[in-house]
Scaffold this active site. Structure first.
Site, PDB file in Angstrom:
ATOM      1  N   THR A 102       0.821  -1.220   0.000  1.00 35.61           N
ATOM      2  CA  THR A 102       0.000   0.000   0.000  1.00 35.61           C
ATOM      3  C   THR A 102       0.848   1.260   0.000  1.00 35.61           C
ATOM      4  OG1 THR A 102      -1.827  -1.120   1.121  1.00 35.61           O
ATOM      5  CG2 THR A 102      -1.755   1.281   1.290  1.00 35.61           C
ATOM      6  N   ARG A 128      -5.189  19.185  -5.859  1.00 37.38           N
ATOM      7  CA  ARG A 128      -5.943  19.832  -6.934  1.00 37.38           C
ATOM      8  C   ARG A 128      -5.071  19.897  -8.195  1.00 37.38           C
ATOM      9  NH1 ARG A 128      -6.805  23.667  -2.723  1.00 37.38           N
ATOM     10  NH2 ARG A 128      -5.339  25.066  -3.742  1.00 37.38           N
ATOM     11  N   PRO A 132      -5.114  11.918  -4.916  1.00 39.24           N
ATOM     12  CA  PRO A 132      -4.411  10.634  -5.036  1.00 39.24           C
ATOM     13  C   PRO A 132      -5.309   9.408  -4.876  1.00 39.24           C
ATOM     14  CG  PRO A 132      -3.756  11.800  -3.029  1.00 39.24           C
ATOM     15  CD  PRO A 132      -4.536  12.769  -3.854  1.00 39.24           C
ATOM     16  N   ASP A 134      -9.089   9.566  -4.693  1.00 39.40           N
ATOM     17  CA  ASP A 134     -10.367   9.669  -5.401  1.00 39.40           C
ATOM     18  C   ASP A 134     -10.221   9.588  -6.911  1.00 39.40           C
ATOM     19  OD1 ASP A 134     -11.547   9.997  -2.939  1.00 39.40           O
ATOM     20  OD2 ASP A 134     -11.608  12.193  -3.052  1.00 39.40           O
ATOM     21  N   THR A 142      -5.003  -1.246  -3.579  1.00 38.28           N
ATOM     22  CA  THR A 142      -3.634  -1.765  -3.629  1.00 38.28           C
ATOM     23  C   THR A 142      -3.641  -3.276  -3.818  1.00 38.28           C
ATOM     24  OG1 THR A 142      -2.774   0.006  -2.213  1.00 38.28           O
ATOM     25  CG2 THR A 142      -1.475  -2.020  -2.323  1.00 38.28           C
ATOM     26  N   HIS A 190      30.802 -40.043 -11.842  1.00 36.69           N
ATOM     27  CA  HIS A 190      31.289 -40.141 -10.453  1.00 36.69           C
ATOM     28  C   HIS A 190      32.668 -39.486 -10.308  1.00 36.69           C
ATOM     29  CE1 HIS A 190      28.109 -43.101  -9.374  1.00 36.69           C
ATOM     30  NE2 HIS A 190      28.264 -43.472 -10.643  1.00 36.69           N
ATOM     31  N   SER A 320      45.232 -13.598  -7.861  1.00 37.14           N
ATOM     32  CA  SER A 320      45.736 -13.730  -6.497  1.00 37.14           C
ATOM     33  C   SER A 320      46.549 -12.514  -6.109  1.00 37.14           C
ATOM     34  CB  SER A 320      46.598 -14.989  -6.372  1.00 37.14           C
ATOM     35  OG  SER A 320      47.203 -15.070  -5.098  1.00 37.14           O
ATOM     36  N   SER A 321      46.432 -12.143  -4.826  1.00 41.68           N
ATOM     37  CA  SER A 321      47.239 -11.034  -4.313  1.00 41.68           C
ATOM     38  C   SER A 321      48.587 -11.512  -3.798  1.00 41.68           C
ATOM     39  CB  SER A 321      46.483 -10.331  -3.177  1.00 41.68           C
ATOM     40  OG  SER A 321      46.252 -11.249  -2.111  1.00 41.68           O
ATOM     41  N   VAL A 327      45.626 -17.149 -12.321  1.00 47.70           N
ATOM     42  CA  VAL A 327      44.380 -16.667 -12.931  1.00 47.70           C
ATOM     43  C   VAL A 327      43.268 -17.631 -12.537  1.00 47.70           C
ATOM     44  CG1 VAL A 327      43.169 -16.114 -15.068  1.00 47.70           C
ATOM     45  CG2 VAL A 327      45.627 -15.645 -14.869  1.00 47.70           C
TER      46      VAL A 327
END
Length: 466
Positions: A102, A128, A132, A134, A142, A190, A320-321, A327
């Site tokens: 809602t 006016r 929202p 009406d 909702t 397997h 890798s650091s 890779v």
């Protein structure tokens, strides 16, 4: 001084301060204050779909005599702007709110109302010339508008984004399958050596897994085309013209170019969301397939020197650091994480779908968020998977041939000729003594060298021959 930056808005609960320049109103502001939970905002795709509903509803309401032409035109103009994304910053609400959605429905109603006020030099919050509730929310609840928006956003995301990307991924694997049709390799069951197949046949399995998922997802749309709009609060259509649901669905079909229709039984599609749960389940099935494929590719590419190393995956970034030159199969890893996330999101949607009570499911925001987020995740992941990895996979022909020649399972071809037991004896002798299969077979005298060479031919073992 702070008072100058705020304005006073009114709703059925009374007055509340709202930031002066924003387009939302009192109910949105209350939700912001009461449900500041996490940073997960309602997806903009759902907001845009709600705006399309307001646009279509205004047109139909006017045609059915419950809205005047001025109000219709003001709503359509403002709703069109919202649907096009021009005001996305005016929809700040979190997913974690009331279970009907809602607050978000009213957020859209309030923004459209205030856009109309702006266009007519009326103060924000004046309601006016368009109110929202009406006018913008006329003939809706909702309870029917919000799930309709989820249907629309999901169908658009699947049809316009996910399915086309899957088709490209299917085509990418199909090209690999064709290109690798002459590469004979050892199969594995397997995680142990098995009989041969071609690398093209292996890739064809990946292709068809995705193709099957594509087909299932496409089929799930059939349950999303019927819309609950027109059922209003509980499915009876109270406070809506009799033809509102049917005509609005037709209008939405015209606007979107998608075959939406009015659900025949509004009670069913409002009290439960089985169609959305099913669509999410098919996304999970896609995730399961992609997870399996990613595991296959990682295994076949493991190495590069001390593993299977049958495939070379594109090297996109350092892995890798601490280990220079390493890779990793990062695209497979990213895809695997996306898949597990989608599987988890599906579990939540499944629980949410079964947790509705009587005429109302109060898990709509969760269902919508998880479904739309999954569509986005899978689309984006599949796109990068295809562009950054699948298209660049290359076979390691030397390693594939080496492993094929070393496999003991080629002995399977002898079983129809000499029997299972004797074929097993050949394999065991070869393994224990380090012989080749040919050497072991000849040593045991179970087959001549001419018959061995004729029968144990990997190229003949990749299809049925009896």
């Amino acid at each position: 001084m702070m008072a100058d930056l705020m304005r006073i808005e009114h709703d059925s609960m009374g007055t509340i301060e709202v930031p002066a320049g924003v387009l939302w109103g009192a109910q949105t502001q209350r939700s912001l204050l009461n449900f500041a939970i996490s940073t997960d905002r309602m997806p903009v795709e759902l907001i845009h779909a709600l705006a399309l509903i307001k646009q279509a509803a205004a047109s139909v309401n006017c045609r059915l005599g419950v809205l005047d032409e001025v109000q219709r035109d003001q709503i359509i103009k403002a709703a069109s702007a919202v649907a096009s994304g021009l005001h996305d910053d005016q929809f700040p609400l979190r997913v974690w709110q009331t279970g009907s959605g809602t607050h978000t429905n009213m957020n859209v109603n309030e923004v459209i109302s205030n856009l109309a006020s702006q266009a007519n030099d009326e103060p924000l919050g004046s309601h006016r010339p368009v109110h929202p509730n009406d006018h913008v929310n006329r003939s809706q609840s909702t309870n029917d508008a919000f799930p309709t928006a989820i249907h629309i956003a999901a169908v658009q995301g699947i049809t316009n984004n996910l399915l086309p990307e899957l088709e490209q991924l299917i085509a990418a694997f199909a090209r690999k399958s064709d290109a690798w049709s002459d590469i004979i390799k050892i199969g594995r069951t397997h995680l142990q050596d098995a009989v041969p197949l071609t690398l093209g046949q292996e890739a064809s399995a990946w292709r068809d897994q995705i193709a099957s998922a594509h087909s299932r997802i496409q089929s799930s749309l059939i349950e999303l085309y019927p819309l609950p709009l027109g059922g209003t609060a509980v499915g009876t259509g109270l406070n809506a013209p009799a033809r509102f649901g049917q005509e609005t669905a037709a209008q939405l079909a015209s606007i979107t170019g998608l075959p939406f229709s009015s659900a025949k039984n509004k009670f069913a599609v409002m009290a439960s969301h089985d169609g959305l749960v099913n669509a999410m389940a098919q996304l999970r099935m896609l995730a399961v397939a992609l997870f399996k494929i990613s595991n296959d590719l990682r295994l076949l590419a493991c190495g590069p020197r001390a593993g299977l190393a049958e495939l070379h995956l594109p090297e996109n970034e350092p892995g890798s650091s601490i280990m220079p030159g390493k890779v990793n199969p990062s695209q497979c890893e990213a895809m695997a994480m996306v898949c597990l996330q989608v599987i988890g999101l599906d579990s939540a949607v499944t629980m949410a779908g079964g947790s509705g009570h009587l005429q109302m499911n109060v898990y709509k925001p969760l269902i919508g968020f998880n479904l739309l987020h999954s569509i986005e995740l899978l689309h984006d992941a599949c796109r990068k998977y295809r562009l950054a990895m699948v298209q660049g996979i290359e076979p390691n022909r030397i390693k594939i041939q080496h492993d094929l020649e070393q496999s003991l399972m080629l002995v399977t071809a002898l079983a129809p000729e000499i029997g299972y037991d004797k074929a097993s004896e050949i394999a065991h002798l070869a393994h224990e003594k380090g012989f080749s299969l040919r050497e072991a077979a000849l040593k045991l005298g179970y087959v001549s060298k001419e018959d061995f060479d004729r029968i144990v031919n990997p190229a003949l073992m990749t299809s049925a021959r009896l």
